[in-house]
Design a protein around this motif. Structure first.
Motif, PDB file in Angstrom:
ATOM      1  N   UNK A  24     -11.350  -5.125  -3.913  1.00 54.86           N
ATOM      2  CA  UNK A  24     -12.187  -6.318  -3.959  1.00 54.86           C
ATOM      3  C   UNK A  24     -11.282  -7.519  -3.813  1.00 54.86           C
ATOM      4  N   UNK A  25     -11.334  -8.276  -2.786  1.00 49.00           N
ATOM      5  CA  UNK A  25     -12.292  -8.253  -1.698  1.00 49.00           C
ATOM      6  C   UNK A  25     -12.032  -7.074  -0.753  1.00 49.00           C
ATOM      7  N   UNK A  26     -13.067  -6.690   0.030  1.00 47.58           N
ATOM      8  CA  UNK A  26     -12.973  -5.482   0.845  1.00 47.58           C
ATOM      9  C   UNK A  26     -12.028  -5.568   2.037  1.00 47.58           C
ATOM     10  N   UNK A  27     -11.393  -6.701   2.272  1.00 45.48           N
ATOM     11  CA  UNK A  27     -10.511  -6.813   3.437  1.00 45.48           C
ATOM     12  C   UNK A  27      -9.091  -6.311   3.151  1.00 45.48           C
ATOM     13  N   UNK A  28      -8.866  -5.682   1.995  1.00 48.26           N
ATOM     14  CA  UNK A  28      -7.563  -5.099   1.679  1.00 48.26           C
ATOM     15  C   UNK A  28      -7.415  -3.817   2.494  1.00 48.26           C
ATOM     16  N   UNK A  29      -6.261  -3.662   3.165  1.00 50.03           N
ATOM     17  CA  UNK A  29      -6.063  -2.454   3.982  1.00 50.03           C
ATOM     18  C   UNK A  29      -5.975  -1.227   3.081  1.00 50.03           C
ATOM     19  N   UNK A  30      -6.363  -0.046   3.610  1.00 55.75           N
ATOM     20  CA  UNK A  30      -6.306   1.172   2.793  1.00 55.75           C
ATOM     21  C   UNK A  30      -4.909   1.461   2.256  1.00 55.75           C
TER      22      UNK A  30
END
Length: 88
Positions: A40-46
């Protein structure tokens, strides 16, 4: 060795181990919870999410080891005090 299929963030993994199926599923849910917190936020790379999750889990392990060591030291001190009372 039994294997258990778990799902973490929508990806399925087959985990082999001596632990019970229930325990492995609990671990998977715990890891997924940590990943969701970090993603969170979802734009963090896996990859970044996995590295941050590994650091978070390592921090928990170190903190718990320190707490365990402090408790063990406290028990040794109290045991020494009690031994002194019975010897004296």
């Amino acid at each position: 060795m039994p294997s258990v299929e778990v799902s973490i963030l929508g990806q399925k993994y087959t985990i082999k181990g001596d632990a019970s199926e229930k325990h492995i599923e609990e671990l998977a849910r715990y890891i997924e919870g940590k990943l969701k917190d970090i993603c969170t936020p979802p734009n963090v790379s896996p990859v970044k999410a996995l590295i941050l999750t590994a650091f978070s889990l390592a921090e928990e392990i170190y903190r718990l080891k320190a707490e365990q060591e402090a408790i063990a030291n406290e028990m040794e001190e109290k045991t020494a005090i009690l031994d002194g009372l019975f010897e004296g």
